[in-house]
Design a protein around this motif. Structure first.
Motif, PDB file in Angstrom:
ATOM      1  N   GLY A   1      -3.388   3.574  -2.548  1.00  0.00           N
ATOM      2  CA  GLY A   1      -3.425   2.499  -3.533  1.00  0.00           C
ATOM      3  C   GLY A   1      -3.053   1.197  -2.837  1.00  0.00           C
TER       4      GLY A   1
ATOM      5  N   SER B   1      -8.094   1.446  -5.085  1.00  0.00           N
ATOM      6  CA  SER B   1      -7.553   2.795  -4.919  1.00  0.00           C
ATOM      7  C   SER B   1      -8.695   3.726  -4.541  1.00  0.00           C
TER       8      SER B   1
ATOM      9  N   GLN C   1       0.838  -1.188   0.000  1.00  0.00           N
ATOM     10  CA  GLN C   1       0.000   0.000   0.000  1.00  0.00           C
ATOM     11  C   GLN C   1       0.876   1.241   0.000  1.00  0.00           C
TER      12      GLN C   1
END
Length: 389
Positions: A242, A262, A229
């Motif tokens: 994301g 996202s 992430q």
């Protein structure tokens, strides 16, 4: 002979007495002059050259805004600095700055002194020396205060730059092992490696979990879970994220289970004691079941899945004590085929500065399961956590 010596002796004694009287009178006149001199106290107001209140407020607002745009915990508000304006009343003493005003009669007495020394001139010279010394002292004090203010401002700027631009690495290593021998020969291992990197507005984190199980000397299960992430702050509260999560397995129900998402994140609070974050965004899910390994007690459907999803998550970290913290991590992934909830509740108790005992409970809940199976599975783990600071 005696008649000649007596007048001479009398003349010597009278001259000596006259000299003592003149010395005594001069000392008395000088003391009376010093006592009768008029001293005018000066009210010197020293104001250190520090930034004004508006500048300090602007700097504090700028620092708080820059600090809020990082993922570092928000520090407590600074204490109000003491007032930098001090008033000093110069005492009425001859050692400090003072203007000596003498009367004309005193000027005449001083001018008519028999020793030929101009005491007024000496007093003025001494006064000028004292005033110049005091002025130099004031200048030095002002310069020192200005230097102190500049140093403090420079230190604040450096601390702000270091807090905004510095990089922080947070590694974690987690390990748990179970061995059973006797009527059954079974061994299991679960391990986790995580790494987080914070640099200004950017935060990157990644983790890998491994679960292995051997039964009767043969490998029975093996799962690897990956998660990556990246977050970027766009305001003191909001950030863009994301996320990728993947599960690879050789012996369980799914060969591959991948999720990509996202969206927008929001920090409810970000302090040393309590940190709460929530995320929401669209994504995509791909699942490939292992039809050869699916049993009647596996809560999955033997169909390939490729669909858009909605992902939501909530994470909380509460640290009520220096050595104890509680963590909650909940994620929901919803699509047309199924909706899955994963939660992890952990209690971490630090034994030393870097080593802790971690007790976790993982819960997985599915909205649809085949063959009327249980929709909820629970796993309890007790691991040793190594998290160097």
């Amino acid at each position: 002979m005696q008649n000649r010596l007596l007048p001479l002796l009398y003349l010597i004694i009278s001259s000596q007495a006259y000299s003592e009287d003149s010395i005594t009178s001069r000392s008395v006149e000088s003391s009376s002059t010093a006592n009768s001199s008029l001293t005018v106290p000066k009210d010197d107001t020293q104001t250190t050259s520090t930034p004004s209140e508006s500048d300090q407020q602007a700097n504090s607002d700028t620092d708080s805004t820059e600090q809020g745009l990082t993922f570092e915990p928000t520090p407590p508000p600074p204490e109000e600095p003491p007032s930098t304006t001090e008033q000093h009343d110069t005492p009425t003493s001859s050692s400090n700055n003072e203007d000596i005003v003498t009367t004309p009669s005193e000027n005449k007495d001083n001018a008519a002194s028999d020793d030929g020394i101009d005491e007024e001139l000496i007093a003025e010279l001494l006064n000028e020396d004292d005033s110049s010394a005091d002025d130099e002292k004031k200048d030095s004090d002002t310069k020192d205060s200005g230097k102190t203010a500049v140093k403090s401002k420079t230190a604040q700027t450096k601390s702000t730059e270091s807090s905004v631009g510095s990089a922080t690495w947070l590694p974690e290593i987690e390990f748990g092992y179970r061995s059973e021998q006797g009527n059954e020969d079974e061994r299991s291992l679960n391990a986790r490696l995580a790494l987080s990197h914070i640099s200004g507005r950017l935060r990157n984190s990644g983790s890998i979990k491994i679960y292995m199980k051997n039964e009767d000397g043969k490998e029975d299960e093996r799962d690897q879970t990956y998660q990556l992430q990246s977050d970027y702050k766009i305001s003191p509260r909001f950030y863009i994220y994301g996320n990728f999560k993947g599960i690879d397995s050789k012996y369980s129900s799914y060969f591959h289970d991948y999720t990509v998402s996202s969206g927008l994140g929001y920090q409810l609070t970000n302090t040393e004691t309590l940190k709460i974050e929530t995320e929401l965004g669209p994504g995509y899910r791909y699942q490939e079941p292992n039809t050869d390994e699916i049993d009647d007690d596996d809560p999955i459907f033997p169909d390939n899945v490729a669909e858009p999803i909605i992902r939501a998550s909530l994470t909380a970290n509460w640290k009520p004590l220096d050595n104890t913290s509680f963590k909650f991590d909940g994620t929901m992934v919803s699509g047309s085929s199924n909706t899955r909830f994963n939660t992890e509740i952990s209690i971490i108790n630090y034994i030393t500065e870097d080593i802790a005992l971690k007790i976790s409970q993982n819960i997985e809940h599915l909205s649809r399961v085949p063959n009327n199976l249980e929709k909820t599975d629970t796993i309890l783990t007790i691991n040793i956590l190594y998290a160097p600071k």
